[in-house]
Design a protein around this motif. Structure first.
Motif, PDB file in Angstrom:
ATOM      1  N   SER A  60      -9.950   9.815  -7.605  1.00 53.16           N
ATOM      2  CA  SER A  60     -11.028   8.366  -8.154  1.00 53.16           C
ATOM      3  C   SER A  60     -10.902   8.605  -9.819  1.00 53.16           C
ATOM      4  N   GLU A 104      -4.585  -4.892 -11.963  1.00 53.78           N
ATOM      5  CA  GLU A 104      -4.922  -5.190 -10.283  1.00 53.78           C
ATOM      6  C   GLU A 104      -4.465  -3.193 -10.033  1.00 53.78           C
ATOM      7  N   PRO A 105      -5.756  -2.368  -9.947  1.00 52.12           N
ATOM      8  CA  PRO A 105      -4.794  -1.197  -8.601  1.00 52.12           C
ATOM      9  C   PRO A 105      -4.090  -1.088  -7.380  1.00 52.12           C
ATOM     10  N   ARG A 125       0.791  -1.324  -0.472  1.00 50.91           N
ATOM     11  CA  ARG A 125      -0.077   0.019   0.046  1.00 50.91           C
ATOM     12  C   ARG A 125       0.948   1.278   0.111  1.00 50.91           C
ATOM     13  N   GLY A 163      -7.426   5.171 -13.151  1.00 46.32           N
ATOM     14  CA  GLY A 163      -7.989   3.432 -12.864  1.00 46.32           C
ATOM     15  C   GLY A 163      -7.018   2.517 -12.468  1.00 46.32           C
ATOM     16  N   HIS A 164      -5.729   3.422 -11.679  1.00 43.68           N
ATOM     17  CA  HIS A 164      -4.686   1.672 -11.348  1.00 43.68           C
ATOM     18  C   HIS A 164      -4.241   2.327  -9.980  1.00 43.68           C
ATOM     19  N   ARG A 224      -6.223   2.910  -6.442  1.00 44.23           N
ATOM     20  CA  ARG A 224      -7.654   2.170  -5.039  1.00 44.23           C
ATOM     21  C   ARG A 224      -8.025   3.022  -4.102  1.00 44.23           C
ATOM     22  N   ILE A 248      -8.278   3.990  -0.358  1.00 51.35           N
ATOM     23  CA  ILE A 248      -8.918   3.090   0.835  1.00 51.35           C
ATOM     24  C   ILE A 248      -8.942   3.861   2.374  1.00 51.35           C
ATOM     25  N   ASN A 251       0.404   5.950 -11.585  1.00 56.17           N
ATOM     26  CA  ASN A 251      -1.042   5.642 -12.633  1.00 56.17           C
ATOM     27  C   ASN A 251      -0.551   5.557 -13.271  1.00 56.17           C
ATOM     28  N   ARG A 308     -14.797   5.613  -0.259  1.00 58.88           N
ATOM     29  CA  ARG A 308     -14.837   4.283   0.830  1.00 58.88           C
ATOM     30  C   ARG A 308     -13.788   4.645   1.255  1.00 58.88           C
ATOM     31  N   SER A 326      -3.270  -0.278  -3.963  1.00 53.95           N
ATOM     32  CA  SER A 326      -3.773   0.723  -2.798  1.00 53.95           C
ATOM     33  C   SER A 326      -3.321   1.887  -1.877  1.00 53.95           C
TER      34      SER A 326
END
Length: 367
Positions: A166, A135-136, A112, A169-170, A172, A174, A125, A216, A138
């Motif tokens: 946001s 897979e993006p 992460r 695309g790569h 995420r 958290i 990104n 989120r 975190s």
């Protein structure tokens, strides 16, 4: 060839050597877990202190969830040594560093990272997009909660960064990270607590604002050895990052007291007599750091001074037993993290007998 091994007495070790009293270190871990695990929060110890995959695994066995590192190179070394549930807590900026992150993430998908700028987020990104990794990764937004070292400002700047992430695309999103490092060593406990709670208001308030905006936010990570207990009492915090508790140093001891013991010392030898109440030992600036003041002798009757790269002095008051050439002394570091970074191995002993030898996996990993 000099080759220390398990079963040796610490008296047989060459010096300077970094030694760990296992009884004290294990008690430190137990004290922290007894205090913090009942809160239900995740404990993600910061491995910039230990720089050791072996110790990361020991901490997980006692209840920790993963670990933190400061730099990409630290993550590379710790992951290569067999522990890869890692949060890199410093910003990753520059094409070479981003390339290294991508290759690390290709092999270790638990990694992460934190971001505090659109520039940083976009570069990571785009590099992931070019890599073919679908897979993006975190990402946590690094928030300035008062240290003014890194981190985006709370409020609209943090929201704007979340909106930018946001769209990538790569990545995420958290969670959020906020480190109140400027408070760790405040000696007044109530002042440290009050200022910590204010910093936590900034952190958790930003997390709530991000959630209200539709993001989120699952992880709210914070805290150090000097503040973790205060952070743990704040609703909305989900994760704590203490590190120095396992070994401690004089700086933390002076600030937070003796709840944790100084379990790590630098074993040193008296190499020269320099007067009736003065000797020279073989631990200088290459063995003990001075950014947080001078190290202390385990026996407080002897006062340390720096004599250069390889040497230090010990002096004492009249009436104190004299030290002689060849005597051994243990020195307590003033700042544990950079002191550990000066040594290759830990010699972990119980009752003076070496039980384990741990490599300092990420020694010198500052990139």
């Amino acid at each position: 060839m000099y080759s220390p091994k398990v079963g040796d007495s610490i008296e047989d070790l060459d010096t300077p050597s970094m030694i760990v009293d296992l009884d004290l270190a294990e008690a430190n871990i137990q004290r922290l877990m007894d205090k913090l695990l009942p809160t239900g929060l995740n404990i993600r110890p910061h491995l910039k202190t230990t720089k050791s995959a072996i110790l990361a695994k020991k901490l997980v066995q006692q209840g920790a969830t993963g670990g933190c590192v400061a730099k990409v190179s630290e993550a590379e070394a710790i992951a290569a040594a067999g522990f890869d549930d890692l949060l890199i807590t410093c910003e990753i900026i520059g094409p070479r560093k981003v390339e290294r992150l991508v290759e690390l993430y290709r092999r270790h998908r638990k990694i992460r990272i934190v971001i505090d700028s659109e520039v940083g987020g976009t570069s990571i990104n785009d590099a992931l997009a070019r890599s073919g990794i679908e897979e993006p990764i975190s990402v946590l937004i690094d928030l300035d909660v008062g240290l003014h070292r890194t981190g985006v400002q709370p409020g609209e700047p943090a929201l704007a960064l979340a909106r930018h992430i946001s769209q990538l695309g790569h990545l995420r999103l958290i969670g959020v990270q906020g480190y109140e490092g400027h408070l760790q060593h405040l000696h007044d406990r109530e002042e440290r607590r009050a200022l910590c709670l204010h910093a936590m208001e900034i952190l958790t308030g930003t997390a709530d604002a991000l959630r209200q905006a539709g993001f989120r936010i699952e992880v709210v990570t914070t805290g150090g050895t000097g503040t973790a207990e205060f952070c743990a009492a704040v609703p909305g915090v989900t994760e704590l990052q203490p590190g120095s508790f396992i070994f401690m140093d004089t700086d933390y001891r002076n600030a937070v007291g003796s709840f944790y013991s100084n379990s790590l010392t630098i074993l040193s030898t008296v190499v020269s007599k320099q007067g009736p109440r003065a000797v020279t030992i073989d631990s200088g600036l290459k063995s003990l750091t001075t950014d947080s003041g001078l190290a202390e002798c385990r026996d407080p009757r002897y006062v340390y001074g720096v004599l250069g790269d390889e040497h230090g002095s010990l002096t004492w008051a009249q009436g104190t037993p004299s030290l002689s050439v060849g005597d051994r002394v243990e020195m307590i570091p003033s700042h544990i993290d950079p002191t550990v970074n000066l040594h290759d191995f830990y010699f972990a002993h119980r009752g003076g007998i070496v039980e384990e030898i741990w490599p300092v996996d990420s020694r010198g990993k500052v990139q």
